[in-house]
Write a protein that holds these residues in place. Structure first.
Motif, PDB file in Angstrom:
ATOM      1  N   ALA A   1      81.456 -24.367  45.612  1.00 17.55           N
ATOM      2  CA  ALA A   1      81.284 -24.318  44.104  1.00 17.55           C
ATOM      3  C   ALA A   1      81.501 -22.956  43.570  1.00 17.55           C
ATOM      4  O   ALA A   1      82.205 -22.688  42.770  1.00 17.55           O
ATOM      5  CB  ALA A   1      79.894 -25.043  43.691  1.00 17.55           C
ATOM      6  N   GLU A   2      80.921 -22.037  44.140  1.00  9.99           N
ATOM      7  CA  GLU A   2      80.886 -20.542  44.122  1.00  9.99           C
ATOM      8  C   GLU A   2      82.290 -20.098  44.161  1.00  9.99           C
ATOM      9  O   GLU A   2      82.806 -19.351  43.494  1.00  9.99           O
ATOM     10  CB  GLU A   2      80.123 -19.821  44.931  1.00  9.99           C
ATOM     11  N   THR A   3      82.962 -20.552  45.608  1.00  8.25           N
ATOM     12  CA  THR A   3      84.325 -20.081  45.730  1.00  8.25           C
ATOM     13  C   THR A   3      85.300 -20.608  44.587  1.00  8.25           C
ATOM     14  O   THR A   3      86.082 -19.911  44.045  1.00  8.25           O
ATOM     15  CB  THR A   3      84.628 -20.898  46.976  1.00  8.25           C
ATOM     16  N   MET A   4      85.214 -21.763  44.048  1.00 11.17           N
ATOM     17  CA  MET A   4      86.100 -22.274  43.030  1.00 11.17           C
ATOM     18  C   MET A   4      85.888 -21.433  41.611  1.00 11.17           C
ATOM     19  O   MET A   4      86.782 -21.312  41.016  1.00 11.17           O
ATOM     20  CB  MET A   4      85.930 -23.821  42.635  1.00 11.17           C
ATOM     21  N   ARG A   5      84.478 -21.316  41.373  1.00  5.64           N
ATOM     22  CA  ARG A   5      84.221 -20.277  40.140  1.00  5.64           C
ATOM     23  C   ARG A   5      84.948 -19.026  40.503  1.00  5.64           C
ATOM     24  O   ARG A   5      85.257 -18.538  39.120  1.00  5.64           O
ATOM     25  CB  ARG A   5      82.762 -20.451  40.131  1.00  5.64           C
ATOM     26  N   THR A   6      84.613 -18.453  41.612  1.00 10.56           N
ATOM     27  CA  THR A   6      85.286 -17.011  41.581  1.00 10.56           C
ATOM     28  C   THR A   6      87.016 -16.933  41.526  1.00 10.56           C
ATOM     29  O   THR A   6      87.517 -16.113  41.047  1.00 10.56           O
ATOM     30  CB  THR A   6      85.050 -16.600  43.272  1.00 10.56           C
ATOM     31  N   ALA A   7      87.510 -18.128  42.108  1.00  8.91           N
ATOM     32  CA  ALA A   7      88.757 -18.097  41.804  1.00  8.91           C
ATOM     33  C   ALA A   7      89.442 -18.305  40.207  1.00  8.91           C
ATOM     34  O   ALA A   7      90.174 -17.766  39.664  1.00  8.91           O
ATOM     35  CB  ALA A   7      89.478 -19.503  42.315  1.00  8.91           C
ATOM     36  N   GLU A   8      88.386 -19.321  39.610  1.00  9.87           N
ATOM     37  CA  GLU A   8      88.471 -19.299  38.100  1.00  9.87           C
ATOM     38  C   GLU A   8      88.394 -17.761  37.215  1.00  9.87           C
ATOM     39  O   GLU A   8      89.086 -17.645  36.449  1.00  9.87           O
ATOM     40  CB  GLU A   8      87.486 -20.471  37.566  1.00  9.87           C
ATOM     41  N   LEU A   9      87.401 -17.276  37.864  1.00 10.12           N
ATOM     42  CA  LEU A   9      87.156 -15.685  37.122  1.00 10.12           C
ATOM     43  C   LEU A   9      88.280 -14.965  37.562  1.00 10.12           C
ATOM     44  O   LEU A   9      88.753 -14.327  36.316  1.00 10.12           O
ATOM     45  CB  LEU A   9      85.909 -15.146  37.787  1.00 10.12           C
ATOM     46  N   LEU A  10      88.840 -14.847  38.557  1.00  3.40           N
ATOM     47  CA  LEU A  10      90.054 -13.985  38.791  1.00  3.40           C
ATOM     48  C   LEU A  10      91.168 -14.599  38.197  1.00  3.40           C
ATOM     49  O   LEU A  10      91.965 -13.657  37.647  1.00  3.40           O
ATOM     50  CB  LEU A  10      90.058 -13.807  40.496  1.00  3.40           C
ATOM     51  N   ARG A  11      91.406 -15.532  37.868  1.00  2.42           N
ATOM     52  CA  ARG A  11      92.706 -16.152  37.179  1.00  2.42           C
ATOM     53  C   ARG A  11      92.421 -15.694  35.877  1.00  2.42           C
ATOM     54  O   ARG A  11      93.494 -15.479  34.913  1.00  2.42           O
ATOM     55  CB  ARG A  11      92.732 -17.763  37.238  1.00  2.42           C
TER      56      ARG A  11
END
Length: 259
Positions: A194-204
């Protein structure tokens, strides 16, 4: 420089390139860590850089930030500044922010005070904590906490945050310096799914406002970034394109993906 920029590289419009490395080489005790490396990052671009251990990813970041000098080649910022003559402090002043794999937040201070330190700049911790914030500074901190989803944790000690939250806090602290370029080293390491996907969302979400180069091994995370991918091997660009494009390259399969 414009002639060099167009040789064997992606053609771009005037001023479109934020950073380029052209024909860069760096050896350590006879080992060629960077080998005729050329890579071009456009303004506002999100780019993932992948490759096996020893591919030259960290050395590339060291060269960009002035930690390591290349033996030869060009490293050019905003089409005008020779980064091979700039040290780490100088690159930070130019707007190049770097986030290492391990979070480096102030764990005994609150989330809010970590942002205060980032806004106050290089004054030392005691002086920074008593730095007189303006209303604009407070607004900026509130906006940054919202961006990295730290608003609900503003009064928590940074040391009590999860690994992923510490990563987001540090990204927020870097953003407080208004960087033009963010260099992010393996942000997904040690994170939950979940944190991994949230981090990708943040960087996008930061793409366009900042140029971002992400070093990563996690292919699920790279896919979630949904950006152009550069594959390094032995200090040289092996392939570039979408993740599906580079993953279908037989050489990439052989040296990196292993399947």
């Amino acid at each position: 420089m414009n002639e060099i920029l167009n040789e064997g590289a992606e053609p771009r419009g005037p001023g479109a390139t934020q950073l380029y490395l052209n024909g860069v080489n760096r050896s350590f005790d006879g080992y060629k860590a960077i080998n005729d490396l050329s890579i071009y990052i456009a303004k506002g671009e999100l780019r993932a850089v992948v490759g096996p251990n020893g591919a030259g990813k960290t050395t590339m970041l060291d060269i960009i930030t002035g930690k390591t000098r290349p033996d030869s080649g060009e490293v050019v910022w905003n089409n005008t500044i020779d980064l091979t003559r700039i040290d780490e402090a100088g690159s930070a002043r130019l707007g190049i922010g770097r986030k290492f794999q391990k979070p480096t937040v102030f764990e005994t201070l609150t989330v809010y005070d970590n942002f205060v330190l980032a806004i106050a700049g290089d004054r030392g911790v005691p002086a920074s904590l008593f730095y007189r914030l303006t209303g604009g500074h407070r607004t900026k901190i509130d906006e940054l906490m919202e961006t990295v989803r730290m608003t609900a944790h503003r009064d928590r000690l940074a040391g009590s945050l999860s690994h992923g939250q510490k990563q987001w806090l540090e990204i927020g602290m870097l953003l407080a310096q208004d960087p033009q370029l963010l260099l992010v080293d393996e942000p997904a390491a040690g994170m939950t799914d979940a944190e991994t996907m949230r981090t990708a969302e943040l960087l996008r979400s930061l793409k366009g406002k900042h140029s971002i180069v992400v070093i990563e091994h996690d292919m699920d995370f790279v896919r979630a970034l949904d950006c152009k991918v550069t594959v390094l091997h032995r200090g040289h660009v092996l392939a570039e394109g979408s993740l599906d494009h580079v993953a279908a390259n037989p050489e990439v399969v052989e040296v990196y993906l292993g399947r």
